[in-house]
Design a protein around this motif. Structure first.
Motif, mmCIF file in Angstrom:
data_model
loop_
_atom_site.group_PDB
_atom_site.id
_atom_site.type_symbol
_atom_site.label_atom_id
_atom_site.label_comp_id
_atom_site.label_asym_id
_atom_site.label_seq_id
_atom_site.Cartn_x
_atom_site.Cartn_y
_atom_site.Cartn_z
ATOM 1 N N ALA A 34 -5.828 -11.222 5.327
ATOM 2 C CA ALA A 34 -6.106 -10.313 4.208
ATOM 3 C C ALA A 34 -5.572 -8.905 4.457
ATOM 4 O O ALA A 34 -5.472 -8.111 3.531
ATOM 5 C CB ALA A 34 -7.615 -10.246 3.944
ATOM 6 N N GLU A 36 -2.751 -6.124 5.557
ATOM 7 C CA GLU A 36 -1.327 -5.833 5.720
ATOM 8 C C GLU A 36 -1.101 -4.749 6.770
ATOM 9 O O GLU A 36 -0.191 -4.831 7.563
ATOM 10 C CB GLU A 36 -0.716 -5.408 4.387
ATOM 11 N N SER A 53 -4.928 -1.374 4.260
ATOM 12 C CA SER A 53 -4.098 -1.878 3.171
ATOM 13 C C SER A 53 -4.238 -3.393 3.161
ATOM 14 O O SER A 53 -3.876 -4.059 4.131
ATOM 15 C CB SER A 53 -2.634 -1.497 3.380
ATOM 16 N N VAL A 55 -3.856 -7.319 1.280
ATOM 17 C CA VAL A 55 -2.938 -8.108 0.480
ATOM 18 C C VAL A 55 -3.295 -7.913 -0.993
ATOM 19 O O VAL A 55 -4.472 -7.846 -1.351
ATOM 20 C CB VAL A 55 -3.026 -9.595 0.884
ATOM 21 N N GLY A 56 -2.306 -7.773 -1.822
ATOM 22 C CA GLY A 56 -2.533 -7.547 -3.238
ATOM 23 C C GLY A 56 -2.463 -6.081 -3.613
ATOM 24 O O GLY A 56 -2.785 -5.700 -4.731
ATOM 25 N N GLY A 57 -2.072 -5.239 -2.652
ATOM 26 C CA GLY A 57 -1.897 -3.824 -2.939
ATOM 27 C C GLY A 57 -3.180 -3.011 -2.985
ATOM 28 O O GLY A 57 -3.190 -1.913 -3.536
ATOM 29 N N ILE A 58 -4.249 -3.525 -2.413
ATOM 30 C CA ILE A 58 -5.523 -2.803 -2.406
ATOM 31 C C ILE A 58 -5.583 -1.885 -1.192
ATOM 32 O O ILE A 58 -5.361 -2.316 -0.064
ATOM 33 C CB ILE A 58 -6.710 -3.779 -2.383
ATOM 34 N N MET A 116 -14.394 -14.121 -2.525
ATOM 35 C CA MET A 116 -12.984 -13.745 -2.379
ATOM 36 C C MET A 116 -12.783 -12.928 -1.101
ATOM 37 O O MET A 116 -11.794 -13.103 -0.391
ATOM 38 C CB MET A 116 -12.514 -12.956 -3.602
ATOM 39 N N ASP A 120 -10.929 -15.807 3.562
ATOM 40 C CA ASP A 120 -10.000 -15.928 4.688
ATOM 41 C C ASP A 120 -10.688 -15.845 6.054
ATOM 42 O O ASP A 120 -10.011 -15.943 7.083
ATOM 43 C CB ASP A 120 -8.933 -14.824 4.620
#
Length: 136
Positions: A34, A36, A53, A55-58, A116, A120
């Motif tokens: 999850a 980055e 940061s 995954v998904g730009g959050i 969610m 992971d």
């Protein structure tokens, strides 16, 4: 609203090997699918803050609320109205260690977001313990 999740896994790695990965924020992306990237101000200690940061730009600000070197850390992420606390614990066993991760999600929609956030976790712990075992 509150969502809670807990997972514990055994490993042949030592607590020190697990802790070495946990306390090295530069390695988090290597074992947590999850994540980055992580940037943190200061040392890995209580009160240290940074940005994760995902995954998904959050982008999520986080604070290390508890740090017990070699044994435990709890980080708090804030994403909008949600507060996510992830408690990481490692303890010695005969022949290795037990790794425990407990996640609490608080705020509107926590019951929907929680699965969610924790989806992971099994893969992250498998990767973490695998890396720790290779370094032991």
């Amino acid at each position: 609203m509150t969502f809670e999740y807990e997972l514990s896994v055994p490993t042949t790695a030592s607590p020190a090997d697990v802790w070495a990965l946990w306390s090295d924020i530069g390695s988090w992306h290597a074992w947590d699918p999850a994540v980055e990237r992580v940037a943190m101000e200061g040392h890995f200690a209580e009160g240290a803050a940074g940005t994760m940061s995902l995954v998904g730009g959050i982008e999520a600000p986080f604070v290390l609320e508890i740090v017990e070197p070699g044994a435990r850390f709890l980080d708090r992420l804030t994403i909008g109205d949600l507060v996510i606390r992830i408690d990481h614990q490692v303890s010695a066993t005969d022949g290795g260690a037990e790794v425990l991760v407990r996640t609490t999600v608080e705020g509107p929609g926590a019951d929907d977001i929680g699965p969610m956030v924790t989806g992971d976790t099994p893969r992250a712990l498998e990767a973490l313990t695998g890396m720790a075992e290779k370094s032991s």
